[in-house]
Scaffold this motif. Structure first.
Motif, PDB file in Angstrom:
ATOM      1  N   VAL A  89       0.808  -1.076   0.000  1.00 40.80           N
ATOM      2  CA  VAL A  89       0.142  -0.114  -0.007  1.00 40.80           C
ATOM      3  C   VAL A  89       1.032   1.344  -0.028  1.00 40.80           C
ATOM      4  N   LEU A  90       1.981   1.239   0.820  1.00 35.90           N
ATOM      5  CA  LEU A  90       3.004   2.476   0.989  1.00 35.90           C
ATOM      6  C   LEU A  90       3.375   2.467  -0.461  1.00 35.90           C
ATOM      7  N   ASP A  91       4.031   1.780  -1.018  1.00 34.35           N
ATOM      8  CA  ASP A  91       4.673   1.631  -2.424  1.00 34.35           C
ATOM      9  C   ASP A  91       3.290   2.091  -3.470  1.00 34.35           C
ATOM     10  N   ALA A  92       2.071   1.542  -3.554  1.00 35.68           N
ATOM     11  CA  ALA A  92       1.307   2.255  -4.483  1.00 35.68           C
ATOM     12  C   ALA A  92       1.022   3.454  -4.277  1.00 35.68           C
ATOM     13  N   ILE A  93       0.662   3.888  -3.031  1.00 34.42           N
ATOM     14  CA  ILE A  93       0.383   5.431  -2.782  1.00 34.42           C
ATOM     15  C   ILE A  93       1.553   6.199  -3.114  1.00 34.42           C
ATOM     16  N   GLY A  94       2.787   5.842  -2.865  1.00 34.29           N
ATOM     17  CA  GLY A  94       3.936   6.460  -3.110  1.00 34.29           C
ATOM     18  C   GLY A  94       4.318   6.578  -4.506  1.00 34.29           C
ATOM     19  N   HIS A  95       3.717   5.727  -5.421  1.00 40.39           N
ATOM     20  CA  HIS A  95       3.715   5.864  -6.863  1.00 40.39           C
ATOM     21  C   HIS A  95       2.772   6.055  -7.653  1.00 40.39           C
TER      22      HIS A  95
END
Length: 128
Positions: A89-95
């Motif tokens: 989730v962190l990666d998806a939001i960050g990207h």
């Protein structure tokens, strides 16, 4: 196992199965609520420690109940899945490619209804 590797569909299903199992309290989050919860935590301007948020996964209402793991191996495995899901989730939001995980409910007329209630409940719990 890479702790930053996103969960496969099979692993998401495995985590959801555990969250909905008899080993967790009835008030445990389902995978959609967990997705919303983690989105709120990721968007929080301050880092929230897992020790602060884990009780709310198991008991979305009071944050007091806990699961009954069959073994330390199972506990470690589920915790790894949870941390990898959070990191996904962190990666998806960050990207900028995050898509909320809503349940899709088929309707009698053949259409589909996106049920966001659980996701929103998880998100609002994560705003705490």
């Amino acid at each position: 196992m890479n702790p930053t590797q996103a969960l496969s569909d099979a692993e998401v299903d495995e985590l959801d199965d555990f969250l909905m199992s008899d080993e967790t309290p009835e008030s445990c989050m389902d995978i959609s609520a967990l997705d919303g919860f983690f989105a709120a935590l990721v968007l929080n301007p301050e880092f929230v420690m897992p020790s602060e948020y884990l009780p709310w996964i198991w008991d979305i209402e009071e944050g007091e109940e806990a699961p009954s793991f069959a073994s330390i191996e199972q506990a470690n495995h589920i915790m790894q899945l949870l941390m990898r899901y959070y990191n996904g989730v962190l990666d998806a939001i960050g990207h900028d490619n995050f898509a909320p995980l809503f349940y899709i409910l088929p309707q009698q007329d053949g259409s589909e209804f996106y049920d966001a209630e659980g996701w929103c409940e998880g998100f609002m719990r994560g705003v705490f």
